[in-house]
Design an enzyme around this catalytic site. Structure first.
Site, PDB file in Angstrom:
ATOM      1  N   SER A 168       0.836  -1.197   0.000  1.00  0.00           N
ATOM      2  CA  SER A 168       0.000   0.000   0.000  1.00  0.00           C
ATOM      3  C   SER A 168       0.869   1.245   0.000  1.00  0.00           C
ATOM      4  O   SER A 168       1.979   1.248   0.557  1.00  0.00           O
ATOM      5  CB  SER A 168      -0.857  -0.028   1.267  1.00  0.00           C
ATOM      6  OG  SER A 168      -1.453   1.218   1.498  1.00  0.00           O
ATOM      7  N   LYS A 209       2.121  -3.378   6.933  1.00  0.00           N
ATOM      8  CA  LYS A 209       2.484  -3.503   5.508  1.00  0.00           C
ATOM      9  C   LYS A 209       3.981  -3.265   5.316  1.00  0.00           C
ATOM     10  O   LYS A 209       4.650  -3.966   4.555  1.00  0.00           O
ATOM     11  CB  LYS A 209       1.690  -2.497   4.667  1.00  0.00           C
ATOM     12  CG  LYS A 209       0.214  -2.829   4.547  1.00  0.00           C
ATOM     13  CD  LYS A 209      -0.012  -4.063   3.680  1.00  0.00           C
ATOM     14  CE  LYS A 209      -1.440  -4.519   3.707  1.00  0.00           C
ATOM     15  NZ  LYS A 209      -1.682  -5.802   3.043  1.00  0.00           N
ATOM     16  N   TYR A 217      -1.883  -0.675  10.996  1.00  0.00           N
ATOM     17  CA  TYR A 217      -2.128  -1.265   9.672  1.00  0.00           C
ATOM     18  C   TYR A 217      -0.964  -0.931   8.729  1.00  0.00           C
ATOM     19  O   TYR A 217      -0.381  -1.814   8.090  1.00  0.00           O
ATOM     20  CB  TYR A 217      -3.454  -0.755   9.078  1.00  0.00           C
ATOM     21  CG  TYR A 217      -3.570  -1.066   7.605  1.00  0.00           C
ATOM     22  CD1 TYR A 217      -3.784  -2.370   7.187  1.00  0.00           C
ATOM     23  CD2 TYR A 217      -3.405  -0.070   6.639  1.00  0.00           C
ATOM     24  CE1 TYR A 217      -3.842  -2.684   5.825  1.00  0.00           C
ATOM     25  CE2 TYR A 217      -3.465  -0.371   5.299  1.00  0.00           C
ATOM     26  CZ  TYR A 217      -3.684  -1.670   4.892  1.00  0.00           C
ATOM     27  OH  TYR A 217      -3.721  -1.975   3.545  1.00  0.00           O
TER      28      TYR A 217
HETATM   29  P1  NAD Z   1     -10.872  -7.086   1.711  1.00  0.00           P
HETATM   30  O1  NAD Z   1     -11.025  -7.035   3.175  1.00  0.00           O
HETATM   31  O2  NAD Z   1     -12.063  -6.873   0.869  1.00  0.00           O
HETATM   32  O3  NAD Z   1     -10.193  -8.461   1.273  1.00  0.00           O
HETATM   33  C1  NAD Z   1      -9.318  -9.181   2.111  1.00  0.00           C
HETATM   34  C2  NAD Z   1      -9.797 -10.613   2.142  1.00  0.00           C
HETATM   35  O4  NAD Z   1      -8.925 -11.393   2.954  1.00  0.00           O
HETATM   36  C3  NAD Z   1     -11.208 -10.760   2.708  1.00  0.00           C
HETATM   37  O5  NAD Z   1     -11.958 -11.545   1.826  1.00  0.00           O
HETATM   38  C4  NAD Z   1     -11.004 -11.466   4.056  1.00  0.00           C
HETATM   39  O6  NAD Z   1     -12.092 -12.286   4.394  1.00  0.00           O
HETATM   40  C5  NAD Z   1      -9.709 -12.233   3.792  1.00  0.00           C
HETATM   41  N1  NAD Z   1      -8.884 -12.496   4.980  1.00  0.00           N
HETATM   42  C6  NAD Z   1      -8.501 -11.618   5.932  1.00  0.00           C
HETATM   43  N2  NAD Z   1      -7.708 -12.224   6.841  1.00  0.00           N
HETATM   44  C7  NAD Z   1      -7.579 -13.508   6.437  1.00  0.00           C
HETATM   45  C8  NAD Z   1      -6.890 -14.635   6.943  1.00  0.00           C
HETATM   46  N3  NAD Z   1      -6.164 -14.560   8.068  1.00  0.00           N
HETATM   47  N4  NAD Z   1      -6.999 -15.813   6.286  1.00  0.00           N
HETATM   48  C9  NAD Z   1      -7.740 -15.902   5.158  1.00  0.00           C
HETATM   49  N5  NAD Z   1      -8.404 -14.876   4.628  1.00  0.00           N
HETATM   50  C10 NAD Z   1      -8.332 -13.690   5.261  1.00  0.00           C
HETATM   51  O7  NAD Z   1      -9.736  -6.034   1.330  1.00  0.00           O
HETATM   52  P2  NAD Z   1      -9.279  -5.486  -0.096  1.00  0.00           P
HETATM   53  O8  NAD Z   1      -9.667  -4.060  -0.174  1.00  0.00           O
HETATM   54  O9  NAD Z   1      -9.687  -6.420  -1.164  1.00  0.00           O
HETATM   55  O10 NAD Z   1      -7.717  -5.528   0.104  1.00  0.00           O
HETATM   56  C11 NAD Z   1      -6.933  -6.630  -0.293  1.00  0.00           C
HETATM   57  C12 NAD Z   1      -5.502  -6.404   0.142  1.00  0.00           C
HETATM   58  O11 NAD Z   1      -5.038  -5.172  -0.413  1.00  0.00           O
HETATM   59  C13 NAD Z   1      -5.327  -6.277   1.656  1.00  0.00           C
HETATM   60  O12 NAD Z   1      -4.131  -6.906   2.011  1.00  0.00           O
HETATM   61  C14 NAD Z   1      -5.229  -4.775   1.869  1.00  0.00           C
HETATM   62  O13 NAD Z   1      -4.482  -4.461   3.018  1.00  0.00           O
HETATM   63  C15 NAD Z   1      -4.513  -4.345   0.614  1.00  0.00           C
HETATM   64  N6  NAD Z   1      -4.777  -2.940   0.255  1.00  0.00           N
HETATM   65  C16 NAD Z   1      -6.067  -2.513   0.184  1.00  0.00           C
HETATM   66  C17 NAD Z   1      -6.312  -1.175  -0.113  1.00  0.00           C
HETATM   67  C18 NAD Z   1      -7.719  -0.645  -0.136  1.00  0.00           C
HETATM   68  O14 NAD Z   1      -7.903   0.552   0.062  1.00  0.00           O
HETATM   69  N7  NAD Z   1      -8.730  -1.469  -0.393  1.00  0.00           N
HETATM   70  C19 NAD Z   1      -5.241  -0.303  -0.362  1.00  0.00           C
HETATM   71  C20 NAD Z   1      -3.946  -0.799  -0.302  1.00  0.00           C
HETATM   72  C21 NAD Z   1      -3.723  -2.135   0.015  1.00  0.00           C
HETATM   73  C1  WQD Z   2      -9.440   9.714   1.161  1.00  0.00           C
HETATM   74  C2  WQD Z   2      -9.611  11.208   1.363  1.00  0.00           C
HETATM   75  C3  WQD Z   2      -9.768  11.838   3.680  1.00  0.00           C
HETATM   76  C4  WQD Z   2     -13.589   9.784   4.410  1.00  0.00           C
HETATM   77  C5  WQD Z   2      -6.869   4.706   3.315  1.00  0.00           C
HETATM   78  C6  WQD Z   2      -5.769   4.034   4.085  1.00  0.00           C
HETATM   79  C7  WQD Z   2      -4.711   3.558   3.134  1.00  0.00           C
HETATM   80  C8  WQD Z   2      -5.293   2.700   2.011  1.00  0.00           C
HETATM   81  C9  WQD Z   2      -6.479   3.346   1.367  1.00  0.00           C
HETATM   82  C10 WQD Z   2      -5.110   0.407   2.523  1.00  0.00           C
HETATM   83  C11 WQD Z   2      -8.782  11.766   2.520  1.00  0.00           C
HETATM   84  C12 WQD Z   2     -11.066  12.134   2.957  1.00  0.00           C
HETATM   85  C13 WQD Z   2     -12.448  10.297   3.828  1.00  0.00           C
HETATM   86  C14 WQD Z   2     -14.593  10.701   4.841  1.00  0.00           C
HETATM   87  C15 WQD Z   2     -13.253  12.516   4.027  1.00  0.00           C
HETATM   88  N1  WQD Z   2      -5.766   1.454   2.489  1.00  0.00           N
HETATM   89  N2  WQD Z   2     -12.273  11.630   3.626  1.00  0.00           N
HETATM   90  N3  WQD Z   2     -14.389  12.033   4.623  1.00  0.00           N
HETATM   91  O1  WQD Z   2      -7.067   7.733   4.051  1.00  0.00           O
HETATM   92  O2  WQD Z   2      -6.221   8.061   1.674  1.00  0.00           O
HETATM   93  O3  WQD Z   2      -6.316   5.811   2.615  1.00  0.00           O
HETATM   94  O4  WQD Z   2      -7.417   3.782   2.364  1.00  0.00           O
HETATM   95  O5  WQD Z   2      -3.931   0.264   2.372  1.00  0.00           O
HETATM   96  O6  WQD Z   2      -3.799   2.851   3.915  1.00  0.00           O
HETATM   97  O7  WQD Z   2      -5.229   4.962   4.993  1.00  0.00           O
HETATM   98  O8  WQD Z   2      -8.407   6.904   2.065  1.00  0.00           O
HETATM   99  O9  WQD Z   2     -10.775   6.949   1.428  1.00  0.00           O
HETATM  100  O10 WQD Z   2     -10.165   7.089   3.873  1.00  0.00           O
HETATM  101  O11 WQD Z   2      -9.680   9.034   2.400  1.00  0.00           O
HETATM  102  O12 WQD Z   2     -13.108  13.722   3.861  1.00  0.00           O
HETATM  103  O13 WQD Z   2     -15.633  10.327   5.400  1.00  0.00           O
HETATM  104  O14 WQD Z   2     -10.979  11.459   1.723  1.00  0.00           O
HETATM  105  O15 WQD Z   2      -9.479  12.826   4.630  1.00  0.00           O
HETATM  106  O16 WQD Z   2      -8.372  13.047   2.139  1.00  0.00           O
HETATM  107  P1  WQD Z   2      -6.959   7.247   2.675  1.00  0.00           P
HETATM  108  P2  WQD Z   2      -9.837   7.413   2.468  1.00  0.00           P
END
Ligand code: NAD
Ligand code: WQD
Length: 338
Positions: A124, A153, A149
Site C-alpha cells: 500500500s 504492511k 495497519y
Molecule cells: P478485503 O477485506 O475486501 O479483502 C481481504 C480478504 O482477505 C477478505 O476476503 C477477508 O475475508 C480475507 N482475509 C482476511 N484475513 C484472512 C486470513 N487470516 N486468512 C484468510 N483470509 C483472510 O480487502 P481489499 O480491499 O480487497 O484488500 C486486499 C488487500 O489489499 C489487503 O491486504 C489490503 O491491506 C490491501 N490494500 C487494500 C487497499 C484498499 O484501500 N482497499 C489499499 C492498499 C492495500
Molecule cells: C481519502 C480522502 C480523507 C472519508 C486509506 C488508508 C490507506 C489505504 C487506502 C489500505 C482523505 C477524505 C475520507 C470521509 C473525508 N488502504 N475523507 N471524509 O485515508 O487516503 O487511505 O485507504 O492500504 O492505507 O489509509 O483513504 O478513502 O479514507 O480518504 O473527507 O468520510 O478522503 O481525509 O483526504 P486514505 P480514504
C-alpha cells in the site's frame, strides 16, 4: 497448474480472480470470510462461466495451506488476505500484526516447503507515511507510518526483502496500491464494507443512496488548491489488470521488487464529490469538519516504474471510477447481503 489467491473473496481479490478466470487460468482461493461473503465468489463464477476452487480457511492455518499445496500444482501466489481498517488497527494492533505479518510469514514458509516460489503481495502507499514530496516514486523514503495497519504492511515488505536475499530463487513483487475505488462494470462485484464506511467513496455512495445523511469532509485547510486532501484514486479493474501484468513480467531467476499501482493523477475530496454527483445525477450533502488524525495532505504516485517494468498503466478515468462505484451501490444497496 494453478494460481493461489489468498483473500480472493474480498474486494480487490474478487475482481482479480475474475480477470484470471477470464484469461483461462486455474484459480485456487483461500479466504476465511472474515471480511467477505461467499456471494462474491458465486457472482465471479457466474460472470466467468467457470469456478475457482475455494477453501474457506485461514492463512494462519498451516495444515490448511499444506493440504492446498499438496492437492494443487500452484505456480504463483497472489496474497491479498489481511485486515485493512486503519481505525480498527489502532484499537486492536495485535490482530493486525497477527493476520498481516504472522499470516504472511506462515504463508511464505509453507510456500517454501511446497517449492512454490512466486509471490505477489498487496502492499500500500501507506508505507510512504507522511510524504516529503509528491509524486511518490518507489525511490521515495518509506517509514513514518501513522497506524499499526500501515506499519504491518511496511514490516511485511521488509520481511519479504530479507527473505528474498536468503531465497534467491524466489520472485517477490510488492504492489503498492494507491486508493482503490470503483467496481466491476456489470454492477455484480464491488466493495461491501461492514458498518459505516471509513473510506471516502463507499461513504459518498451511501450518502447518495440515502443510507447516510451527510458526508463529513475532513479538513479544507490543507495546502492544496481547494484545501481538501488529494489522493491517487485507481479503478479496481485497473488494479486487477496490474496483477495480471505483474504475473506476466515476473523476473526470471528470482528478485524482490516494489512497484506503485496508481494513476499518477491526484484528485481532491471536492473533485470526488463533484464527479460522483455527475455520475449519480444527484447532490451529495456534505459539511466540512476538522482534519482526521493521521491524514496527509497529498498522496499520489509516480507510476512510471509500472509502465517500464510491467508494461501496465491505469486506463480508467475518474468519471468511470465514479460511474462504476455508483452502479454497484445502486444495484446492491445492501451489498452482497440479500
Ligand atoms: P478485503 O477485506 O475486501 O479483502 C481481504 C480478504 O482477505 C477478505 O476476503 C477477508 O475475508 C480475507 N482475509 C482476511 N484475513 C484472512 C486470513 N487470516 N486468512 C484468510 N483470509 C483472510 O480487502 P481489499 O480491499 O480487497 O484488500 C486486499 C488487500 O489489499 C489487503 O491486504 C489490503 O491491506 C490491501 N490494500 C487494500 C487497499 C484498499 O484501500 N482497499 C489499499 C492498499 C492495500
Ligand atoms: C481519502 C480522502 C480523507 C472519508 C486509506 C488508508 C490507506 C489505504 C487506502 C489500505 C482523505 C477524505 C475520507 C470521509 C473525508 N488502504 N475523507 N471524509 O485515508 O487516503 O487511505 O485507504 O492500504 O492505507 O489509509 O483513504 O478513502 O479514507 O480518504 O473527507 O468520510 O478522503 O481525509 O483526504 P486514505 P480514504
Amino acid at each position: 497448474m494453478a494460481i493461489l489467491v489468498t483473500g480472493g473473496a474480498g474486494y480487490i481479490g474478487s475482481h482479480t480472480v475474475l480477470a484470471l478466470l477470464e484469461r483461462d487460468e486455474d484459480v485456487v482461493i483461500i479466504d476465511n470470510l472474515s471480511n467477505a461473503s461467499q456471494e462474491s465468489l458465486t457472482r465471479v463464477t457466474e460472470l466467468a462461466g467457470k469456478a475457482p476452487a475455494v477453501y474457506i480457511a485461514d492463512i494462519l492455518d498451516r495444515e490448511a495451506l499444506k493440504s492446498i499445496f499438496a492437492r494443487h500444482t500452484i505456480t504463483d501466489v497472489i496474497h491479498f488476505a489481511g485486515l485493512k481498517s486503519v481505525s480498527e488497527s489502532i484499537k486492536n494492533p495485535l490482530a493486525y500484526y497477527e493476520n498481516n505479518v504472522v499470516g504472511t510469514m506462515v504463508l511464505l514458509n509453507e510456500m517454501a516447503l511446497a517449492g512454490v516460489n512466486s509471490l505477489i503481495f498487496s502492499s500500500s502507499a501507506t508505507v510512504y507515511g507522511h510524504p516529503d514530496k509528491v509524486p511518490l516514486s518507489e525511490q521515495s523514503r518509506t517509514g513514518g507510518t501513522t497506524n499499526p495497519y500501515g506499519t504491518s504492511k511496511l514490516m511485511v515488505e521488509q520481511i519479504l526483502a530479507d527473505f528474498s536475499v536468503a531465497h534467491p530463487d524466489f520472485t517477490i513483487t510488492c504492489l503498492r496500491y494507491f486508493n482503490p475505488v470503483g467496481a466491476h462494470p456489470s454492477g455484480r462485484l464491488g466493495e461491501d464494507p461492514n458498518g459505516i464506511p471509513n473510506n471516502l467513496v463507499p461513504y459518498i455512495s451511501q450518502v447518495a443512496i440515502g443510507k447516510l445523511e451527510c458526508l463529513t469532509v475532513f479538513g479544507n485547510d490543507y495546502p492544496t488548491p481547494d484545501g481538501t486532501g488529494i489522493r491517487d484514486y485507481i479503478h479496481v479493474m485497473d488494479l486487477a489488470s496490474g496483477h495480471l501484468a505483474a504475473l506476466d513480467h515476473k523476473a526470471e531467476g528470482g528478485a524482490f521488487k516494489a512497484i506503485n499501482l496508481g494513476t499518477g493523477v491526484g484528485y481532491s475530496v471536492i473533485d470526488l464529490i463533484k464527479a460522483f454527483e455527475k455520475a449519480a445525477q444527484t447532490t451529495i450533502n456534505y459539511r466540512i469538519v476538522g482534519r482526521r488524525s493521521g491524514d496527509v495532505a497529498e498522496c499520489w504516485s509516480d507510476s512510471s516504474l509500472a509502465r517500464q517494468q510491467l508494461g501496465w498503466q491505469a486506463i480508467r478515468n475518474l468519471d468511470e471510477m465514479m460511474r462504476d462505484a455508483w452502479n454497484w451501490q445502486k444495484n446492491n444497496p445492501t451489498g452482497y447481503r440479500a
